[in-house]
Design a protein around this motif. Structure first.
Motif, PDB file in Angstrom:
ATOM      1  N   VAL A  43      -1.965 113.747  85.063  1.00  0.00           N
ATOM      2  CA  VAL A  43      -1.589 112.499  85.844  1.00  0.00           C
ATOM      3  C   VAL A  43      -0.745 111.709  85.212  1.00  0.00           C
ATOM      4  CG1 VAL A  43      -2.359 110.899  87.338  1.00  0.00           C
ATOM      5  CG2 VAL A  43      -3.801 112.902  87.364  1.00  0.00           C
ATOM      6  N   PRO A  44       0.379 111.267  85.844  1.00  0.00           N
ATOM      7  CA  PRO A  44       1.162 110.274  85.021  1.00  0.00           C
ATOM      8  C   PRO A  44       0.720 108.798  84.924  1.00  0.00           C
ATOM      9  CG  PRO A  44       2.372 110.879  87.201  1.00  0.00           C
ATOM     10  CD  PRO A  44       1.222 111.724  87.029  1.00  0.00           C
ATOM     11  N   VAL A  45       0.968 108.164  83.692  1.00  0.00           N
ATOM     12  CA  VAL A  45       0.468 106.800  83.823  1.00  0.00           C
ATOM     13  C   VAL A  45       1.840 105.975  83.511  1.00  0.00           C
ATOM     14  CG1 VAL A  45      -0.616 105.084  82.382  1.00  0.00           C
ATOM     15  CG2 VAL A  45      -1.529 107.710  82.618  1.00  0.00           C
ATOM     16  N   GLU A  46       2.247 105.188  84.717  1.00  0.00           N
ATOM     17  CA  GLU A  46       3.311 104.095  84.639  1.00  0.00           C
ATOM     18  C   GLU A  46       3.118 102.865  84.507  1.00  0.00           C
ATOM     19  OE1 GLU A  46       5.354 106.971  88.270  1.00  0.00           O
ATOM     20  OE2 GLU A  46       5.202 104.784  88.363  1.00  0.00           O
ATOM     21  N   GLU A  47       3.702 102.244  83.547  1.00  0.00           N
ATOM     22  CA  GLU A  47       3.588 100.678  83.571  1.00  0.00           C
ATOM     23  C   GLU A  47       4.336 100.149  84.459  1.00  0.00           C
ATOM     24  OE1 GLU A  47       3.177 100.003  78.740  1.00  0.00           O
ATOM     25  OE2 GLU A  47       4.595  99.141  79.722  1.00  0.00           O
ATOM     26  N   ALA A  48       3.647  99.125  84.995  1.00  0.00           N
ATOM     27  CA  ALA A  48       4.258  98.086  86.305  1.00  0.00           C
ATOM     28  C   ALA A  48       3.921  96.786  85.785  1.00  0.00           C
ATOM     29  CB  ALA A  48       3.338  98.494  87.337  1.00  0.00           C
ATOM     30  N   ALA A  49       5.044  96.134  86.252  1.00  0.00           N
ATOM     31  CA  ALA A  49       5.014  94.418  85.924  1.00  0.00           C
ATOM     32  C   ALA A  49       4.211  93.851  87.229  1.00  0.00           C
ATOM     33  CB  ALA A  49       6.443  93.977  85.787  1.00  0.00           C
ATOM     34  N   GLY A  50       3.680  92.698  86.795  1.00  0.00           N
ATOM     35  CA  GLY A  50       3.093  91.647  87.899  1.00  0.00           C
ATOM     36  C   GLY A  50       1.854  92.265  88.515  1.00  0.00           C
ATOM     37  N   LEU A  51       0.982  92.921  87.980  1.00  0.00           N
ATOM     38  CA  LEU A  51      -0.299  93.601  88.199  1.00  0.00           C
ATOM     39  C   LEU A  51      -1.524  92.743  87.957  1.00  0.00           C
ATOM     40  CD1 LEU A  51      -0.553  97.292  87.345  1.00  0.00           C
ATOM     41  CD2 LEU A  51      -0.251  96.476  89.611  1.00  0.00           C
ATOM     42  N   PRO A  52      -2.050  92.163  88.937  1.00  0.00           N
ATOM     43  CA  PRO A  52      -3.427  91.299  88.745  1.00  0.00           C
ATOM     44  C   PRO A  52      -4.511  92.056  87.871  1.00  0.00           C
ATOM     45  CG  PRO A  52      -3.463  91.648  90.903  1.00  0.00           C
ATOM     46  CD  PRO A  52      -2.004  92.287  90.411  1.00  0.00           C
ATOM     47  N   TYR A  53      -4.296  93.452  87.941  1.00  0.00           N
ATOM     48  CA  TYR A  53      -5.443  94.266  87.254  1.00  0.00           C
ATOM     49  C   TYR A  53      -4.870  94.894  86.070  1.00  0.00           C
ATOM     50  CZ  TYR A  53      -7.172  94.113  92.148  1.00  0.00           C
ATOM     51  OH  TYR A  53      -7.686  93.527  93.358  1.00  0.00           O
ATOM     52  N   THR A  54      -5.537  95.321  85.269  1.00  0.00           N
ATOM     53  CA  THR A  54      -5.214  96.024  84.015  1.00  0.00           C
ATOM     54  C   THR A  54      -4.497  97.342  84.626  1.00  0.00           C
ATOM     55  OG1 THR A  54      -6.984  95.001  82.577  1.00  0.00           O
ATOM     56  CG2 THR A  54      -6.113  96.868  81.751  1.00  0.00           C
ATOM     57  N   CYS A  55      -5.209  97.963  85.569  1.00  0.00           N
ATOM     58  CA  CYS A  55      -4.720  99.264  85.969  1.00  0.00           C
ATOM     59  C   CYS A  55      -5.079  99.656  87.448  1.00  0.00           C
ATOM     60  CB  CYS A  55      -5.029 100.539  85.182  1.00  0.00           C
ATOM     61  SG  CYS A  55      -6.746 100.755  85.276  1.00  0.00           S
ATOM     62  N   VAL A  56      -4.226 100.333  88.011  1.00  0.00           N
ATOM     63  CA  VAL A  56      -4.469 100.844  89.616  1.00  0.00           C
ATOM     64  C   VAL A  56      -4.473 102.028  89.591  1.00  0.00           C
ATOM     65  CG1 VAL A  56      -3.796 100.737  92.054  1.00  0.00           C
ATOM     66  CG2 VAL A  56      -3.575  98.449  90.275  1.00  0.00           C
ATOM     67  N   GLY A  57      -5.483 102.943  90.215  1.00  0.00           N
ATOM     68  CA  GLY A  57      -5.253 104.336  90.630  1.00  0.00           C
ATOM     69  C   GLY A  57      -4.961 104.574  91.951  1.00  0.00           C
ATOM     70  N   LEU A  58      -3.965 105.587  92.061  1.00  0.00           N
ATOM     71  CA  LEU A  58      -3.226 106.040  93.221  1.00  0.00           C
ATOM     72  C   LEU A  58      -3.797 107.314  93.762  1.00  0.00           C
ATOM     73  CD1 LEU A  58       0.016 104.955  93.014  1.00  0.00           C
ATOM     74  CD2 LEU A  58      -1.586 103.431  93.774  1.00  0.00           C
ATOM     75  N   ILE A  59      -4.817 107.468  94.794  1.00  0.00           N
ATOM     76  CA  ILE A  59      -5.100 108.666  95.487  1.00  0.00           C
ATOM     77  C   ILE A  59      -3.873 109.395  96.012  1.00  0.00           C
ATOM     78  CG2 ILE A  59      -6.746 109.922  96.815  1.00  0.00           C
ATOM     79  CD1 ILE A  59      -8.511 107.691  96.392  1.00  0.00           C
ATOM     80  N   HIS A  60      -3.854 110.680  95.813  1.00  0.00           N
ATOM     81  CA  HIS A  60      -2.758 111.584  96.285  1.00  0.00           C
ATOM     82  C   HIS A  60      -2.583 111.365  97.897  1.00  0.00           C
ATOM     83  CE1 HIS A  60       0.393 114.407  96.254  1.00  0.00           C
ATOM     84  NE2 HIS A  60       0.036 115.046  95.249  1.00  0.00           N
ATOM     85  N   PRO A  61      -1.416 110.824  98.269  1.00  0.00           N
ATOM     86  CA  PRO A  61      -1.434 110.314  99.936  1.00  0.00           C
ATOM     87  C   PRO A  61      -1.322 111.704 100.381  1.00  0.00           C
ATOM     88  CG  PRO A  61       0.228 109.268  98.397  1.00  0.00           C
ATOM     89  CD  PRO A  61      -0.256 110.523  97.563  1.00  0.00           C
TER      90      PRO A  61
END
Length: 872
Positions: free
Chosen positions: A838-856
């Motif tokens: 699973v790819p891990v992408e850095e994202a700006a402006g997150l109020p969380y340390t990380c977010v997991g996206l379930i396969h849509p």
């Protein structure tokens, strides 16, 4: 001296009467040998399983399962074994014995053994779970096509005595099933003596030694009683050769069936009339199964009869006048008093069957239904004794076996039909063997009321299948026995019987579903959930077994964060005590809230000497909180004292779910006082007022599943398992004890309480004076992510370290968004993502340390060329 009993004159295998032995076909092709007593060939034939775990099947000629047999022969073998057990035990010990039979094949045999033993109560295992009825035990039958057995006595005391336990199975091939049973039951209800009973003991010398060794290990006596003994010699590679043979015969049968427009053809049966001949069969139907129109239009003596048009529910039913409240079998226990009532009713019930038979019927078959073996057997036995007709008895079965129309093969014909009792493990094929083509003038199908469904009467159902092979099909329905439900909700489950936590740490307002198979592959669950075909709470993910590297990460994370968690525990507990009174009732939302609730309880003991009540309840997104758990709490505590506890917040879905559920509960039950506020260890989504911190950091209890949560599964809510008066369910994974770190986690955090005590109390004092109103910042962030990545459902976005970990462990992840510069809190996330690709992408402006996206819209190609979800 051992004797190979399947060698006949000039190499041909024959039975005692000079006919061909019904195991010769398999013996000649696979080199399988029966070694032992001469009478083994009288008792057993051979067939091939359609089962990847074992090639051959020992087919009993006297059990009444696969081979139609005289009911007096079937019943007589069981009763005689019971008498031998009575002689072995002596009258006093026999009077204290309990008999346990195995589903599905030995349910009737075990009951017959209990009859021969005398006054022994009887219970058999079952594969049919009952909502709200707690299992008293369970075990696995490793080689079987349906492995899980449940023990569901109406009276739990049935298994708790110290008298001998008599375990009855049709055969012993390795002894594994018995060992599994005794291991489970001896751990719960130890006793001094066990007696193992079988029609045939086919264990090797090594397997026999294992049973003796096990008896010494548990410090109990184990005796063995069998009608005959021997062993099976299997040549090298027999499993693979057997599978090849099954595949070839079924492929040839399918090809023959598809090459002709005519219906399959064969003439009816040996042992009562004409001879079999091989016939083509439709694809996927086995070999030598169905009759053609010509054969179907012939009666048992060749006289013409109208082609059957299917079963007629109004004129083919026999009202047995089954006694009210008499169990249909021993699924929930059968006592001597039950036996007396059955004996008194049998003559009248058999007379009603006799009155319904055609006047010229001479050969009659009584066909039982899977686990329902004993009642049909006793009806058949009484009919044989009183009606002056030739009676044969067998039952339908789940067991998939190859059928070959050869006199040297034990399974000559197979009728296949859909399951008709809405089984808990889902739909599937069921079978009746050696009934088609046996020349019966009438077949009486005996089912319990749970099996009297539209599927039974459907054009492809059992009754229609039978109607093609006999002039008359009759149906007798026995009421399914339902144990009385307790009028009051049960007491909470506690460790060590349920969970690895100490009993005082938490009481679980749940029902134990440990013996029900609920796990499903991750991809299957995801597709079902996203398609709307199933709710996530109706099944369980397969428990993740951490690698050595991942376990090292867990322990490193625990060392790094224990003090921070201890301080957050102190902050949230001090806040609760200040705002909700000196003696709150902690109610954790299972299962993530449970370790936090225990830590809060420990803090209250450490800091204030308080012994707070603590329970765990189930809440399910989209279904609400367990209303029965709320009723239990309201009956035992003031609802105003209840404080709901969870581990962390993500976007706040459960916070909203709880508020809505409590509002509906007040309307439905009129019980007020429960507060919808949740106390959490971490509130990164800014969704609650009572928290230990709003930082999104790694809480190690989020790293694992049951092995850091008392070995308890996520909660389950499924209509066939959880009735309107039941608590939601969960499983206790006792088998994972070796990797359990639940108490390790709690102890590591509790040990840091003294060093953080002052800082926690000071921080709590500051928070109590501050504005802690939720800002729902996390929910807004989730909506932004949905818009940016083209995700149509906010439930597919799981924010925070804890929720991201859950995505990687339980769901089908699409990608992970990480806040730039996130440090060691994401080490375990990066490792899991690497393991699952699973790819891990850095994202700006997150109020969380990380977010997991379930396969849509999960399929294996559910994203477009731009990497975003496919729109619908």
């Amino acid at each position: 001296m051992e004797k190979a009993v399947n060698e006949g004159v000039h190499g041909e295998v024959r039975d005692e009467a000079g006919g061909v032995w019904s195991g010769s076909w398999v013996a000649e092709r696979l080199g399988v040998e029966l070694v032992g007593e001469d009478r083994l060939t009288d008792l057993l034939g051979l067939a091939l399983r359609r089962n990847p775990k074992r090639a051959h099947l020992l087919v009993s000629n006297v059990l009444g399962k696969h081979v139609p047999q005289s009911p007096s022969v079937v019943y007589g073998h069981g009763v005689e074994l019971g008498r031998r057990v009575r002689e072995l035990l002596g009258a006093e010990e026999a009077g204290r014995a309990v008999v346990l039979g195995y589903a599905e094949t030995a349910t009737g045999l075990g009951h017959s053994v209990a009859d021969g033993l005398g006054l022994a109560p009887y219970l058999h295992s079952t594969r049919r779970p009952v909502a709200g009825l707690a299992a008293a035990g369970g075990f696995e039958e490793a080689h079987s096509h349906a492995t899980s057995h449940l023990l569901l006595p109406e009276d739990p005391a049935l298994l708790t005595g110290d008298g001998p336990l008599v375990l009855v199975d049709d055969e012993f091939s390795t002894g594994n099933t018995v060992l599994n049973t005794v291991r489970d039951l001896h751990g719960r209800y130890p006793r001094r003596r066990y007696v193992v009973v079988a029609l045939v003991d086919m264990r090797s010398a090594a397997d026999a030694g294992r049973l003796e060794e096990f008896a010494r290990e548990i410090g109990a006596r184990v005796d063995l009683v069998a009608a005959a003994s021997g062993t099976v010699r299997l040549p090298e590679g027999v499993l693979e050769r057997g599978q090849e043979l099954v595949a070839r015969y079924e492929a040839e049968s399918a090809a023959e069936g598809s090459s002709s427009a005519a219906a399959p053809s064969w003439l009816v049966a040996p042992r009562g009339g004409a001879a079999y001949r091989h016939s083509p069969t439709p694809p996927n139907s086995g070999v030598a199964v169905e009759a053609d129109q010509e054969a179907s239009s012939l009666g048992a003596r060749g006289t013409a009869r109208p082609a059957p048009t299917g079963p007629h529910p109004d004129d083919n039913r026999i009202d047995l006048h089954w006694p009210a409240d008499l169990p249909d079998g021993a699924r929930h226990g059968f006592t001597p008093a039950h036996r007396e009532r059955l004996e008194a009713a049998l003559p009248g019930m058999a007379a009603r069957i006799a009155d319904a038979l055609p006047v010229d019927a001479r050969r009659v078959h009584i066909l039982g239904f899977e686990e329902l073996m004993y009642a049909p057997l006793r009806l058949a036995h009484e009919l044989e004794r009183t009606a002056g007709v030739e009676v044969r008895y067998s039952t339908t079965t789940r067991s998939p076996v190859l059928a070959v129309d050869d006199p040297g093969y034990a399974i000559r014909t197979r009728l296949a039909f859909p399951a008709h009792d809405d089984p808990a493990d889902g739909p599937g094929e069921r079978y009746a063997y050696n009934v088609a083509g046996a020349g019966f003038d009438a077949v009486v199908a005996v089912v319990d009321s749970a099996g009297d469904t539209p599927a039974l009467h459907a054009p492809d159902g059992l009754l229609a299948r039978l109607a093609a092979h006999t002039p008359r099909v009759l149906l007798a329905v026995i009421p399914s026995y339902a144990p009385e439900r307790p009028s009051m909700l049960p007491e909470p489950l506690r460790g060590p019987a349920f969970s690895s936590y100490a009993p005082e740490e938490v009481g679980w307002l749940l029902q134990d579903l440990s013996d029900v198979t609920l796990e499903a592959p991750t991809e299957e669950r995801e597709e079902a959930i996203q398609s709307g075909g199933a709710h996530y709470a109706e099944s369980l993910p397969v428990e993740y077994q951490p690698s050595e590297r991942y376990q090292e990460l867990f322990h490193a994370a625990l060392d790094d964060s224990a003090a921070r968690i201890a301080q957050a525990t102190g902050v949230v507990t001090e806040t609760v005590l200040a705002e909700r009174g000196p003696r709150p009732v902690l109610v954790s939302l299972a299962r993530a809230g449970t370790p936090v609730g225990i830590l809060m309880r420990r803090w209250a003991q450490h800091r204030h000497g308080l012994d707070l009540p603590h329970y765990a309840v189930s809440i399910v997104r989209g279904r609400g909180i367990d209303a029965n758990a709320l009723r239990w709490l309201a009956a035992h505590h003031d609802p105003r004292d209840v404080v709901f506890v969870d581990g962390w917040t993500g976007k706040g879905a459960i916070t909203r779910e709880l508020a809505q559920a409590l509002e509906e509960f007040e309307k439905s039950d009129g019980i007020t006082g429960f507060s919808p506020e949740i106390a959490v260890l971490a509130d990164p989504g800014s969704c609650v007022r009572t928290y230990g911190t709003r930082e999104d950091f790694l809480i190690p209890s989020a790293c694992l599943n049951s092995t850091v949560s008392g070995l308890i599964s996520r909660t389950v809510l499924r209509a066939d398992l959880v009735g309107p008066h039941d608590f939601h369910g969960a499983k206790f994974y006792r088998e994972l004890t070796g990797t359990d770190v639940s108490v390790t986690f709690l102890d590591a955090v509790s040990a840091r309480f003294p060093e953080v005590e002052d800082a926690a109390c000071a921080q709590a004092k500051e928070l109590l004076a501050a504005d802690r109103s939720p800002t729902w910042e996390g929910w807004a962030a989730v909506e932004r992510i949905c818009a940016e990545y083209g995700i149509h459902d906010v439930n597919l976005v799981k924010p925070g370290v804890g929720e991201t970990t859950r995505v990687l462990l339980r769901r089908v992840p699409w990608k992970i968004l990480a806040r730039a510069g996130a440090g060691s809190d994401l080490d375990h996330v990066r490792l899991l993502a690497e393991q699952r690709g699973v790819p891990v992408e850095e994202a700006a402006g997150l109020p969380y340390t990380c977010v997991g996206l379930i396969h849509p819209k999960y399929t294996r190609g559910a994203t477009g060329a731009d990497g975003k979800a496919v729109s619908v």
